[in-house]
Design an enzyme around this catalytic site. Sequence first.
Site, short mmCIF file in Angstrom:
data_model
loop_
_atom_site.label_atom_id
_atom_site.label_comp_id
_atom_site.label_asym_id
_atom_site.label_seq_id
_atom_site.Cartn_x
_atom_site.Cartn_y
_atom_site.Cartn_z
N HIS A 142 -2.63 31.36 6.02
CA HIS A 142 -1.64 32.15 5.07
C HIS A 142 -0.86 31.00 4.78
O HIS A 142 0.22 30.60 5.57
CB HIS A 142 -1.87 33.30 5.19
CG HIS A 142 -1.61 34.27 3.91
ND1 HIS A 142 -0.82 33.84 3.28
CD2 HIS A 142 -3.57 34.09 2.87
CE1 HIS A 142 -1.26 34.91 1.84
NE2 HIS A 142 -2.34 34.81 1.97
N ASP A 156 -10.11 36.91 4.33
CA ASP A 156 -11.99 35.80 4.11
C ASP A 156 -12.18 36.12 5.17
O ASP A 156 -13.40 35.53 5.11
CB ASP A 156 -11.36 34.39 3.65
CG ASP A 156 -11.08 34.57 1.95
OD1 ASP A 156 -9.89 34.11 1.87
OD2 ASP A 156 -11.55 35.41 1.18
C1 SDX Z 1 -6.39 33.74 0.23
O1 SDX Z 1 -1.65 33.04 -1.14
C2 SDX Z 1 -2.83 34.45 -1.18
O2 SDX Z 1 -2.01 35.19 -0.81
C3 SDX Z 1 -4.06 34.11 -1.01
C4 SDX Z 1 -4.91 35.20 -0.91
C5 SDX Z 1 -5.11 36.16 -1.75
O3 SDX Z 1 -5.59 37.13 -1.97
O4 SDX Z 1 -4.64 36.09 -2.95
O5 SDX Z 1 -4.64 35.75 0.37
C6 SDX Z 1 -6.60 34.70 -0.50
O6 SDX Z 1 -7.09 32.75 -0.01
C7 SDX Z 1 -6.55 33.82 1.60
C8 SDX Z 1 -6.40 31.98 2.36
C9 SDX Z 1 -7.81 31.17 2.24
N1 SDX Z 1 -8.06 29.99 2.79
C10 SDX Z 1 -8.81 29.82 3.70
O7 SDX Z 1 -8.95 30.59 4.54
C11 SDX Z 1 -8.67 28.33 4.34
C12 SDX Z 1 -8.41 27.83 5.37
N2 SDX Z 1 -7.21 28.17 5.41
C13 SDX Z 1 -6.18 26.95 4.54
O8 SDX Z 1 -6.43 25.97 3.61
C14 SDX Z 1 -4.54 27.09 4.94
O9 SDX Z 1 -4.12 27.64 5.66
C15 SDX Z 1 -4.14 27.89 3.21
C16 SDX Z 1 -4.10 27.47 1.99
C17 SDX Z 1 -4.76 28.54 3.20
C18 SDX Z 1 -2.57 27.52 3.22
O10 SDX Z 1 -2.01 26.83 3.42
P1 SDX Z 1 -0.39 26.18 3.44
O11 SDX Z 1 0.52 26.96 3.29
O12 SDX Z 1 -0.55 24.92 2.64
O13 SDX Z 1 -0.29 25.30 5.06
P2 SDX Z 1 -0.76 23.90 5.14
O14 SDX Z 1 -1.38 23.24 4.32
O15 SDX Z 1 0.94 23.51 4.94
O16 SDX Z 1 -0.43 24.12 6.85
C19 SDX Z 1 0.59 23.68 7.49
C20 SDX Z 1 0.30 23.26 8.91
C21 SDX Z 1 -0.92 21.96 8.64
O17 SDX Z 1 -0.93 21.52 10.37
P3 SDX Z 1 0.74 20.10 10.53
O18 SDX Z 1 0.80 19.53 9.00
O19 SDX Z 1 1.71 20.83 10.66
O20 SDX Z 1 0.20 19.65 11.15
O21 SDX Z 1 -0.84 23.96 9.48
C22 SDX Z 1 -2.59 23.51 9.28
C23 SDX Z 1 -2.52 22.51 8.28
O22 SDX Z 1 -2.91 20.92 8.60
N3 SDX Z 1 -3.55 24.18 9.14
C24 SDX Z 1 -4.48 24.65 9.26
C25 SDX Z 1 -5.39 25.47 8.39
N4 SDX Z 1 -4.98 25.69 8.02
C26 SDX Z 1 -3.32 25.67 8.15
N5 SDX Z 1 -5.72 23.71 10.44
C27 SDX Z 1 -6.72 24.11 10.48
N6 SDX Z 1 -7.57 24.74 9.89
C28 SDX Z 1 -6.78 25.80 8.96
N7 SDX Z 1 -7.33 27.15 8.83
#
Ligand code: SDX
Length: 443
Positions: free
Chosen positions: A306, A363
Amino acid sequence: MQDHATLHYDDKSISLPIVTGTEGERGLDISRLRAETGLITLDDGYANTGSCQSSISYIDGERGILRYRGIPIEQLAEHSSFIEAAELLIFGDLPSPEERQIFRDLLTENSSLHRDMRKLFDGFPSVAHPMAMLSAVINALQAYDLPQISIEDEESFRRAAALLMSKIRTIAAASYKAHLGQQFVHPRYDLSYAENLLHMMFTQPYKEYEPTPEAQHALNMFLVLHADHEQNCSTSTVRMVASGGANLYASVSAGVCALWGPKHGGANMAVVGMLEHIRDTGMPVQQYLARAKDKSSGERLMGFGHRVYRNFDPRAKVLKQAADDLLDRMHITDPLLDLARQVEEAALADDYFAERKLYPNVDFYSGIILRALGIPVDMFTVMFAIGRTPGWIAHWKEVTDQAAGRIHRPRQIYVGPELTNWQPKAERRSRFGWFGRRSSGQG
Ligand code: SDX
């Protein structure tokens, strides 16, 4: 604690005020930055940027706290109906019994769609995704719901809020029926908000659907937990559209589109797809986690991570328990719930997820509840949208109330071509080989 920060740049220095919020969170007010230094800030994905000051909901990502108008989400999930939580978000406090009755009557009076709106659904092929129909038909409400909303007039705004809350539920159920090629079902006036949604989705010409108390309770809690969440992608979209002076329906329709993506509200569908993939392929959980950790795989652990929470999403905790309870009370065993638990346990024990503070989000378990209610995966994000509607309405009003509010228009750092003159056709290079050469650095 300092009430300002000083930025030194070239031979200049500027003192930037610090804004402090209710819970002590602090922000650097950079509204004078460009005028006094020529600099702008750059913040990919706005991870460090506050777009506004808001009084609707509060998140502490480090401590896993979520409050609607100051009330902890755990208390609202336990005690409030979805409509009570909606009134809290939209009007700023919990409704009195009289206010509750007024809003309930408005929901009932505005639950049907204008007869001509049914033609809108006929314009979609049966394979159309319900989110496409939802955003389109909500936008069309403006043409059917006149006169314009006057937010200075409390009654006009209250009616518009109730109308949208009630009709989005009817539109969602109609989208589902249109998807199935079935007759639309009229709302009943003796059912609660959640019961009516299930009734309009699942009642058949030959059989009335009678929502069970546990189904009503589970869906009500799901909707409460999704009702608002600060400046998330879709809510920020609603605020952006509202800042241009767009009406409530156009703004919420844009929010529905923003919610659809798998990184945001579409994640609940993606979680179930991921668990089914692991189940159907027999892939060991660790093998899937390895793919989720491998950036080149293009896969992520859906339902994990998140932007704000660096701890458990408090909603995930409530939903995990609710999924357990619902399946027990409905005497359902869902192998995906067992698999979800295995995935969660393995991920939480894995350094990659622990180091990045990646925990289950809202989710991860919500799909298990929706499956137990018989709601098809394609409708999962629609359910999220229905839940988020009071938050979107509250944020639209917060922007629209600020008459002097500025239109949202971020700046950028330009990295495109330098000054280039127009060329006659004969002097231009062929576009066909051009892109390949350009992207491989031969351009
Ligand atoms: C919702 O914002 C809100 O409040 C949203 C929400 C709401 O109520 O409105 O809470 C609802 O959208 C919840 C999130 C649902 N999405 C998912 O479950 C999809 C999977 N999650 C990711 O795509 C991700 O965690 C996000 C999109 C939720 C957040 O992305 P960020 O903050 O841009 O984080 P990032 O992509 O910069 O990740 C930081 C690191 C990265 O690795 P490094 O570059 O540091 O090596 O964490 C890794 C990412 O690759 N990472 C993940 C991951 N989430 C982040 N790696 C594997 N699996 C994941 N799910």
